[in-house]
Design an enzyme around this catalytic site. Structure first.
Site, PDB file in Angstrom:
ATOM      1  N   SER A 122       0.813  -1.215   0.000  1.00  0.00           N
ATOM      2  CA  SER A 122       0.000   0.000   0.000  1.00  0.00           C
ATOM      3  C   SER A 122       0.848   1.267   0.000  1.00  0.00           C
ATOM      4  O   SER A 122       1.978   1.277   0.491  1.00  0.00           O
ATOM      5  CB  SER A 122      -0.925   0.016   1.221  1.00  0.00           C
ATOM      6  OG  SER A 122      -1.898  -0.984   1.127  1.00  0.00           O
ATOM      7  N   PRO A 158       0.201   5.849   0.355  1.00  0.00           N
ATOM      8  CA  PRO A 158      -0.789   6.815   0.840  1.00  0.00           C
ATOM      9  C   PRO A 158      -1.921   7.085  -0.147  1.00  0.00           C
ATOM     10  O   PRO A 158      -3.076   7.241   0.244  1.00  0.00           O
ATOM     11  CB  PRO A 158       0.054   8.073   1.086  1.00  0.00           C
ATOM     12  CG  PRO A 158       1.422   7.560   1.397  1.00  0.00           C
ATOM     13  CD  PRO A 158       1.582   6.354   0.522  1.00  0.00           C
ATOM     14  N   GLY A 196      -3.375 -14.417   1.959  1.00  0.00           N
ATOM     15  CA  GLY A 196      -3.415 -13.499   3.081  1.00  0.00           C
ATOM     16  C   GLY A 196      -4.825 -13.212   3.551  1.00  0.00           C
ATOM     17  O   GLY A 196      -5.070 -13.031   4.756  1.00  0.00           O
ATOM     18  N   GLN A 206     -35.182 -15.204  27.013  1.00  0.00           N
ATOM     19  CA  GLN A 206     -35.203 -15.565  25.593  1.00  0.00           C
ATOM     20  C   GLN A 206     -34.563 -14.498  24.709  1.00  0.00           C
ATOM     21  O   GLN A 206     -33.830 -14.823  23.769  1.00  0.00           O
ATOM     22  CB  GLN A 206     -36.639 -15.806  25.141  1.00  0.00           C
ATOM     23  CG  GLN A 206     -36.743 -16.374  23.734  1.00  0.00           C
ATOM     24  CD  GLN A 206     -38.179 -16.662  23.340  1.00  0.00           C
ATOM     25  OE1 GLN A 206     -38.895 -15.767  22.896  1.00  0.00           O
ATOM     26  NE2 GLN A 206     -38.597 -17.909  23.513  1.00  0.00           N
ATOM     27  N   LEU A 227     -22.956  -7.604  27.669  1.00  0.00           N
ATOM     28  CA  LEU A 227     -22.377  -7.184  28.942  1.00  0.00           C
ATOM     29  C   LEU A 227     -22.954  -5.860  29.446  1.00  0.00           C
ATOM     30  O   LEU A 227     -22.662  -5.450  30.576  1.00  0.00           O
ATOM     31  CB  LEU A 227     -20.851  -7.063  28.826  1.00  0.00           C
ATOM     32  CG  LEU A 227     -20.056  -8.337  29.125  1.00  0.00           C
ATOM     33  CD1 LEU A 227     -20.334  -9.419  28.095  1.00  0.00           C
ATOM     34  CD2 LEU A 227     -18.563  -8.049  29.187  1.00  0.00           C
ATOM     35  N   GLY A 257     -23.516  -2.158  30.449  1.00  0.00           N
ATOM     36  CA  GLY A 257     -22.588  -1.098  30.823  1.00  0.00           C
ATOM     37  C   GLY A 257     -21.177  -1.613  31.021  1.00  0.00           C
ATOM     38  O   GLY A 257     -20.202  -0.927  30.689  1.00  0.00           O
ATOM     39  N   GLU A 309      -6.032  -6.063   3.970  1.00  0.00           N
ATOM     40  CA  GLU A 309      -5.980  -7.158   2.985  1.00  0.00           C
ATOM     41  C   GLU A 309      -7.102  -7.017   1.950  1.00  0.00           C
ATOM     42  O   GLU A 309      -7.638  -8.005   1.451  1.00  0.00           O
ATOM     43  CB  GLU A 309      -6.066  -8.537   3.661  1.00  0.00           C
ATOM     44  CG  GLU A 309      -5.056  -8.787   4.755  1.00  0.00           C
ATOM     45  CD  GLU A 309      -3.646  -8.991   4.234  1.00  0.00           C
ATOM     46  OE1 GLU A 309      -3.353  -8.506   3.140  1.00  0.00           O
ATOM     47  OE2 GLU A 309      -2.849  -9.631   4.936  1.00  0.00           O
ATOM     48  N   THR A 354     -10.357  -4.030   1.384  1.00  0.00           N
ATOM     49  CA  THR A 354     -11.588  -3.717   2.108  1.00  0.00           C
ATOM     50  C   THR A 354     -12.700  -4.676   1.698  1.00  0.00           C
ATOM     51  O   THR A 354     -12.635  -5.319   0.638  1.00  0.00           O
ATOM     52  CB  THR A 354     -12.047  -2.284   1.818  1.00  0.00           C
ATOM     53  OG1 THR A 354     -12.440  -2.205   0.441  1.00  0.00           O
ATOM     54  CG2 THR A 354     -10.948  -1.264   2.105  1.00  0.00           C
TER      55      THR A 354
END
Length: 379
Positions: A128, A130, A242, A279, A338, A340, A363, A365
């Site tokens: 890659s 920039p 990959g 449920q 979970l 909070g 690898e 998008t």
């Protein structure tokens, strides 16, 4: 909870037992500290190499582990379930070995590959730039022929293990157009090679991701892998493998999030019952489990096609898409289970959610994966 796996041989079962033991002792005990403090796990990759976990999918005659890809990916999944950043770096190391192992000459392989597969040196993948993330054909980094080799000039971006790796699979322009990119096995240290400061990332804090600046650094001519102009062919071929590595890492991350959510739901009570027995929450956890199992089956299908010598490029893109989308959903739902507490750093669910996001990006998008899949269908 330990995943019950269908493995092809007793050797593979022993390998997974070794991996779990290693991951529990060396990864699970260190991950929280290093991810919180954003510190590099010194010495850990040497231990991974000594355990034989860095060259598993490559032939034994090359110094690898000689394991089928379906076994290697399940090793990656187990590592990722304890520490996603390390598992991703292991996958990238394997990816960075691919050009030399597949396209290198016998002399090149004999010279460099044994130490790479043994983990004595660690690799990075430098494709890659920039301005050229998903568009690999738009590379600007150049490799100019000089008397002693190639002079490299330009900037590369988003390098996992950047500044830490001993070598890089480097892709640079030697000509024009899509056939003007070449692949090099570049040294990790060279006069004229510098690295940017590590990116301030949302997750995967313990392993640096950096840019690399090549300011006329000269590398030897024998570091060209394959032919001049063959670089994009090599890069895309490597990325098929990959993407399966990232799919496996994402599945391990999703499994870890599911385990945390199930454990919490079995311990937490509301209205006189364990919350898993309500449920609404029980069905959410069931959907999470179905997503993890489906993701695993998808990457294993692609891996088995690869092992059988069948075309698997489309299947690799499907696996990367399905597994990483599943990881994002499952980790988000784990935070919800979970409540909070899921939003605090007292539990790892929030870290899993942050880490899952990048799997949909690197690898290729997931939008690129959809493009790859649709192009296969159009044929």
């Amino acid at each position: 909870m330990a995943v019950v796996r269908l493995l092809p041989t007793q050797e593979a079962r022993d390998l997974l037992d070794l991996t779990r033991d290693f991951a529990d002792k060396e990864l699970a005990t260190r991950v929280e500290e290093h991810e919180r403090d954003e510190t590099y796990p010194e010495g850990l990759f040497a231990k991974l190499g000594e355990a034989g976990l860095l060259g598993l999918p490559y032939p034994e005659e090359m110094g690898g582990g000689g394991q089928p890809y379906e076994v290697y990916l399940q090793v990656l999944e187990e590592l990722a379930a304890r520490w996603a950043a390390v598992a991703v770096a292991v996958s990238v190391h394997g990816l960075s070995c691919f050009p030399l192992a597949t396209y290198g000459t016998a002399e090149q392989r004999d010279r460099w590959l044994p130490d790479m597969l043994a983990g004595k040196v660690i690799g990075g993948y430098s494709l890659s730039e920039p301005q050229a993330g998903s568009d690999a054909g738009a590379l600007n980094c150049r490799a100019e022929r000089v008397e002693t080799g190639y002079r490299i000039s330009g900037t590369k971006a988003w390098i996992t293990h950047g500044g830490r790796a001993d070598f890089y699979a480097l892709f640079a322009r030697t000509g024009e157009g899509s056939r003007g990119v070449s692949c090099f096995l570049a040294p990790g240290r060279a006069e004229g090679l510098t690295f940017g400061r590590p990116e301030q990332k949302m997750g995967l804090h313990a392993i640096p991701t950096t840019s690399a600046h090549w300011d006329g650094a000269v590398i030897d001519s024998d570091r060209l892998i394959g032919e001049e102009g063959q670089g994009l062919q090599i890069a895309f071929s490597a990325l098929d493998s990959g993407r399966l590595g990232i799919a496996a890492c994402a599945t391990g991350l999703a499994q870890a999030a599911l385990d945390v959510a199930v454990r919490y739901a079995n311990e937490r009570t509301q209205f006189g019952r364990k919350i898993i027995d309500h449920q609404g929450l029980g069905f959410l956890l069931a959907d999470m489990a179905a997503a993890v199992d489906s993701a695993r089956a998808t990457y294993l299908d692609a891996a088995r096609r690869r092992d059988a010598g069948l075309p698997y490029g489309r299947n690799a893109s499907v696996a990367k898409l399905v597994c990483t989308d599943a990881a994002m959903k499952v980790t988000t739902d784990a935070v919800q289970v979970l409540g909070g507490y899921g939003y605090t750093r007292d539990f790892p669910a929030e870290r899993y959610m942050r880490e899952a996001k990048i799997t949909q990006i690197f690898e290729g998008t997931n939008q690129i994966q959809r493009l790859v899949i649709s192009r296969h269908l159009s044929r």
